[in-house]
Enzyme design. Structure first.
Site, PDB file in Angstrom:
ATOM      1  N   LYS A  25       0.766  -1.132  -0.034  1.00 47.93           N
ATOM      2  CA  LYS A  25      -0.059   0.013   0.014  1.00 47.93           C
ATOM      3  C   LYS A  25       0.978   1.075  -0.098  1.00 47.93           C
ATOM      4  CE  LYS A  25      -3.891  -2.250   2.190  1.00 47.93           C
ATOM      5  NZ  LYS A  25      -4.859  -2.522   3.340  1.00 47.93           N
TER       6      LYS A  25
ATOM      7  N   GLN B 251      -4.371  -1.240   9.680  1.00 47.12           N
ATOM      8  CA  GLN B 251      -4.276  -2.794   9.008  1.00 47.12           C
ATOM      9  C   GLN B 251      -5.172  -3.779  10.129  1.00 47.12           C
ATOM     10  OE1 GLN B 251      -3.656  -3.139   5.899  1.00 47.12           O
ATOM     11  NE2 GLN B 251      -4.020  -5.330   5.852  1.00 47.12           N
TER      12      GLN B 251
ATOM     13  N   ASP C  88     -10.988   3.302   4.210  1.00 46.46           N
ATOM     14  CA  ASP C  88     -10.997   1.930   4.072  1.00 46.46           C
ATOM     15  C   ASP C  88     -12.595   1.648   4.201  1.00 46.46           C
ATOM     16  OD1 ASP C  88      -9.330   0.103   3.795  1.00 46.46           O
ATOM     17  OD2 ASP C  88      -8.429   0.149   5.810  1.00 46.46           O
TER      18      ASP C  88
HETATM   19  N1  GUN Z   1      -7.247  -6.477   6.281  1.00 41.79           N
HETATM   20  C1  GUN Z   1      -7.462  -7.373   5.319  1.00 41.79           C
HETATM   21  N2  GUN Z   1      -8.224  -6.674   4.108  1.00 41.79           N
HETATM   22  C2  GUN Z   1      -8.025  -5.306   4.765  1.00 41.79           C
HETATM   23  C3  GUN Z   1      -8.298  -4.040   4.098  1.00 41.79           C
HETATM   24  O1  GUN Z   1      -9.010  -3.733   3.046  1.00 41.79           O
HETATM   25  N3  GUN Z   1      -8.096  -2.830   4.973  1.00 41.79           N
HETATM   26  C4  GUN Z   1      -7.486  -3.140   6.131  1.00 41.79           C
HETATM   27  N4  GUN Z   1      -7.340  -2.025   6.751  1.00 41.79           N
HETATM   28  N5  GUN Z   1      -7.202  -4.330   6.679  1.00 41.79           N
HETATM   29  C5  GUN Z   1      -7.409  -5.353   6.076  1.00 41.79           C
END
Ligand code: GUN
Length: 291
Positions: free
Chosen positions: A53, A97, A120
């Protein structure tokens, strides 16, 4: 029949170059889009996702800030950082995350993020907005799936869509977005009695089970669009053991489906692309003086 491949890498490359142009334009106006990423603990997969990311942000001209906390971090420290980032005008998106270590209450952490910076789309208010069809930040994976359908010219309105999985991150928001787009949606999950009976009816089948090769050709309606959100490894004993695979048995499914996403190179890259899109959108709102 051999299914058309819905190429998430190619679509991501196209959308990311458009987003980079938008980020450059905002930067020239004095508002460089900024994303803060918080990683807590030592989950190896999460570390890889976060690294990807951050790298994607840099490439698109989005400023990224990364904050690492150890596995035994205190929730109060993370909440204090979120409060600081909420108040920082140079930060347009905040991402924590998931999963968090067990001592954390995920709900409390996600609700601490300002709704306007929740790129998100996990905050309860954004989820509520999505369910009411109001403008919101949509969760990145299902939002990416909708883009794949849109750019793949897959008709959604009036279709029978089946979503396998009911997580807050994928299954539930996926069902809401498909409903909003005019599909008739069925959500299946681990308690569903006859999964194949449902999947075989689907014009659009979105699979987010987290189980390698769980969907075989016999579970797919001929000509259907199959979207594989899974990210697993081929099991021991399989000729491709250890390599990445999805929840769908791709080699078998592509002989039956009309269109299908591969793993890797399907939904995965689109998740990050939509995170960049939400961050640029948040910065655009800030640049225009409203949120
Ligand atoms: N863990 C698995 N997928 C995601 C996501 O799209 N965003 C975040 N913040 N954590 C995740």
């Amino acid at each position: 029949m051999t299914a058309r491949i819905l190429d998430g890498n190619a679509l991501s490359a196209k959308l990311r170059s458009e987003l980079a142009a938008q980020a450059a334009e905002l930067t020239a106006r004095g508002v460089q889009p900024g994303l803060a990423v918080i990683l807590v603990g030592d989950n190896a997969a999460s570390a890889v996702y976060v690294r990807n990311k951050v790298a994607a942000c840099e490439k698109a001209g989005i400023r990224s800030l990364k904050f690492d906390y150890p596995q035994d971090a205190q929730p109060a420290a993370v909440l204090a950082k979120i409060a600081e980032l909420n108040a920082d005008p140079a930060v347009h998106g905040i991402l924590v995350q998931l999963p968090l270590p067990p001592r954390f209450d995920e709900k409390v952490v996600l609700e601490a993020i300002s709704v306007d910076k929740d790129v998100d789309g996990f905050h309860a208010e954004n989820v509520g907005r999505l369910s009411q069809g109001q403008p919101a930040f949509f969760p990145c994976t299902p939002h990416g799936v909708m883009k794949i359908l849109e750019y793949g010219d897959i008709p959604v309105t009036g279709s029978d869509a089946v979503v396998v999985g009911r997580s807050n991150i994928v299954g539930k928001p996926m069902a809401m977005l498909l409903t909003q787009a005019g599909a008739t949606v069925t959500v299946c999950h681990s308690k569903t009695r006859d999964l194949a009976a449902h999947t075989r009816r689907a014009d659009i089948l979105v699979v987010a089970m987290g189980r390698a090769l769980a969907i075989g050709a016999e579970m797919i309606k001929p000509g259907a669009t199959v979207i594989d959100v899974g990210m697993n490894r081929f099991p021991d004993g399989h000729p491709q053991a250890g390599k990445l695979c999805g929840d769908v048995d791709f080699d078998a499914a592509k002989a039956v489906a009309g269109a299908i996403t591969p793993v890797p190179g399907g939904v995965g890259p689109m998740t990050i692309t939509m995170l960049l899109a939400n961050t640029v959108e948040s910065a655009r709102r800030a640049a225009e003086g409203g949120r």
